[in-house]
Design a protein around this motif. Structure first.
Motif, PDB file in Angstrom:
ATOM      1  N   ILE A 172       0.819  -1.169   0.066  1.00 23.08           N
ATOM      2  CA  ILE A 172      -0.062   0.045   0.064  1.00 23.08           C
ATOM      3  C   ILE A 172       0.926   1.075  -0.132  1.00 23.08           C
ATOM      4  CG2 ILE A 172      -1.506   1.239   1.401  1.00 23.08           C
ATOM      5  CD1 ILE A 172      -2.667  -1.480   2.582  1.00 23.08           C
ATOM      6  N   TRP A 176      -0.908   6.239   2.549  1.00 23.30           N
ATOM      7  CA  TRP A 176      -1.900   5.464   2.819  1.00 23.30           C
ATOM      8  C   TRP A 176      -1.803   4.796   4.215  1.00 23.30           C
ATOM      9  CZ3 TRP A 176      -7.228   4.627   0.802  1.00 23.30           C
ATOM     10  CH2 TRP A 176      -7.215   5.496  -0.645  1.00 23.30           C
ATOM     11  N   PHE A 179      -4.883   4.795   6.772  1.00 25.28           N
ATOM     12  CA  PHE A 179      -6.194   4.319   6.026  1.00 25.28           C
ATOM     13  C   PHE A 179      -6.089   2.882   5.693  1.00 25.28           C
ATOM     14  CE2 PHE A 179      -5.479   8.703   5.610  1.00 25.28           C
ATOM     15  CZ  PHE A 179      -6.561   9.625   5.716  1.00 25.28           C
ATOM     16  N   TYR A 182      -7.767   1.342   1.226  1.00 25.42           N
ATOM     17  CA  TYR A 182      -7.295   1.353  -0.315  1.00 25.42           C
ATOM     18  C   TYR A 182      -7.588   0.208  -1.086  1.00 25.42           C
ATOM     19  CZ  TYR A 182      -3.207   1.023  -3.648  1.00 25.42           C
ATOM     20  OH  TYR A 182      -2.560   1.158  -4.977  1.00 25.42           O
ATOM     21  N   ASN A 198     -11.570   4.622  -5.567  1.00 32.07           N
ATOM     22  CA  ASN A 198     -10.897   5.548  -4.697  1.00 32.07           C
ATOM     23  C   ASN A 198     -11.012   6.797  -5.420  1.00 32.07           C
ATOM     24  OD1 ASN A 198     -10.066   2.656  -3.270  1.00 32.07           O
ATOM     25  ND2 ASN A 198     -10.023   4.399  -1.677  1.00 32.07           N
ATOM     26  N   THR A 361     -10.143   9.675   2.500  1.00 31.03           N
ATOM     27  CA  THR A 361      -8.988   8.970   1.838  1.00 31.03           C
ATOM     28  C   THR A 361      -8.185   9.978   0.975  1.00 31.03           C
ATOM     29  OG1 THR A 361     -10.251   7.859   0.190  1.00 31.03           O
ATOM     30  CG2 THR A 361      -9.771   6.894   2.284  1.00 31.03           C
ATOM     31  N   PHE A 364      -4.949   8.510  -4.889  1.00 29.00           N
ATOM     32  CA  PHE A 364      -5.071   7.023  -5.244  1.00 29.00           C
ATOM     33  C   PHE A 364      -3.514   6.685  -5.602  1.00 29.00           C
ATOM     34  CE2 PHE A 364      -5.739   3.014  -7.037  1.00 29.00           C
ATOM     35  CZ  PHE A 364      -6.222   2.260  -5.987  1.00 29.00           C
ATOM     36  N   GLU A 367       0.869  11.067  -4.418  1.00 31.68           N
ATOM     37  CA  GLU A 367       0.639  11.601  -3.042  1.00 31.68           C
ATOM     38  C   GLU A 367      -0.017  13.077  -3.037  1.00 31.68           C
ATOM     39  OE1 GLU A 367       3.200  11.988   1.313  1.00 31.68           O
ATOM     40  OE2 GLU A 367       4.108  11.459  -0.479  1.00 31.68           O
TER      41      GLU A 367
END
Length: 410
Positions: A172, A176, A179, A182, A198, A361, A364, A367
């Motif tokens: 991941i 993330w 969270f 993902y 996402n 979130t 995806f 960053e």
């Protein structure tokens, strides 16, 4: 002046809109010669239109609270004292869709995108964050979950790298770390099979028609999720599932009005108790959703009950009581997101105004995907043809009522 009109300021437009609403209320209070015969919203009920107009004024006051705090607070308190707001779902301003699928197609547009017989639209996905917010935020899933979403599958055992590339990825991304959403929605409260996408997932559209979680009975008139996992979204029977598209488009709801008053009471100390407004807003939403879906839900064993609603409200209020003001505002905003299902503007404006929820979130793929869109581009045809319009450099230019600092949301 005709071909190159000068652009009005946002503040002047809001002021003009507020004045038009005041004039509309005065007109509604006047004696009329005849009533309209084609009122598709309230059937000519003037009292409900007055509540709608006052509620629109409330929205304007809430929206501008950052730039005009004293004026907004005075307007809000005056509207509360007037007692003419949409605070009961019986007065909700909404559009009722039909069930004809041709000549004309009068069904809810989102129903058509999910159940037109050809499978769900290629770009029609539900946010994993939003589904998790309902399914896993508290110890039990939100009672609205089965009414909002319809799962086609009970698990992901048939998924592979072709169906969704990320389901086979072990690592991941570092950003993330905090969270757990993902790629897929975790199964914490018995809702396995929630399948969406996402934020900023720029992958192509995979062959996942049979996995995607679809919109349910509320508000688009689809099916109720009764754990049957047998509604065919492709083929001739798809257009008749659930309520056959006889859904609603929510415009001004009592749930949202109560939640706006909760925000105002918390952030501006306007009249009333923010906690009470929060509870009222949540209950108005839950009761509306469950009543709308009762025709298909009752008797399945999976319908929301008074006990399940009470238990979930208790969990929300317990979290609210335990939090500081930032936590409280986050909880109010989360409930705005949930109650506003299929009315994205309410959620977007709340986010721009408050920066909440602050637990959404991350992006995806990368960053730092860039700045958050705080206003829309001008239409290109207008920027090209009107010498008084200069296209924005970036869509991160805040509107006049958004006085939050640069980068306050990302």
């Amino acid at each position: 002046g005709i071909f190159n009109p000068i652009v009005d300021t946002g503040a002047s437009i809001y002021a003009a809109a507020n004045q038009l609403l005041i004039e509309a209320i005065n007109n509604l209070n006047a004696d009329e010669i005849t009533l309209p015969t084609n009122d598709l919203f309230y059937g000519g009920n003037e009292a409900q239109w007055r509540k709608a107009a006052n509620s629109m004024r409330l929205k304007l006051a809430i929206q501008t609270r950052l730039v005009n705090p004293a004026e907004s607070a005075a307007t809000i308190n005056s509207l509360i004292a007037g007692g003419q707001l949409i605070l009961d779902s019986a007065d909700d301003l909404q559009f009722q869709w039909g069930i004809n699928n041709a000549a004309p197609d009068s069904r809810h547009p989102y129903f058509d995108a999910n159940y037109d017989g050809q499978g769900p639209g290629s770009d029609f996905y539900t946010s994993n964050y939003f589904m998790d917010l309902l399914a896993n935020q508290y110890d039990q899933a939100d009672p609205r979950t089965r009414y909002y979403f319809y799962r086609q599958q009970s698990d992901y055992s048939g998924a592979d790298v072709v169906t969704k590339e990320c389901v086979t990825e072990v690592s991941i991304p570092a950003w993330w770390d905090d969270f757990d959403l993902y790629c897929t929605v975790p199964n914490l409260n018995g809702f396995n099979g929630l399948w969406g996408r996402n934020h900023l997932d720029d992958d192509g559209i995979p062959p996942d028609d049979a996995f995607r979680t679809l919109h349910g009975i509320y508000p688009i008139g689809g099916p109720f999720d009764d754990n049957s996992f047998n509604t065919a979204v492709s083929g001739s029977t798809a257009p008749s599932v659930g309520l056959a598209g006889g859904g609603i488009s929510p415009i001004l709801l009592a749930s949202n009005m109560n939640l706006m008053l909760a925000e105002a009471a918390l952030t501006m100390s306007t009249s009333g108790d923010a906690r009470i407004y929060l509870e009222n807003g949540v209950r108005e939403s839950m009761n509306k959703v469950t009543a709308f879906g009762a025709a298909l839900a009752v008797g399945t064993g999976f319908e929301a009950t008074g006990a399940s609603i009470d238990a979930h409200v208790i969990d929300i209020l317990a979290a609210y009581d335990a939090g500081n003001d930032t936590d409280k505002l986050r909880i109010i905003a989360e409930q705005v997101f949930i109650a506003s299902w299929c009315n994205g503007m309410e959620a977007y404006n709340t986010y721009r105004r408050t920066g909440q929820p602050d637990n959404v979130t991350p992006a995806f793929v990368v960053e730092n995907p860039g700045t958050f869109v705080r206003s829309m581009w001008y239409p290109q045809v207008a920027a090209d043809n009107n010498i008084n319009i200069t296209q924005k450099t970036n869509p991160d230019t805040p509107v006049f009522w958004d006085t939050n600092p640069e980068g306050f949301v990302d």
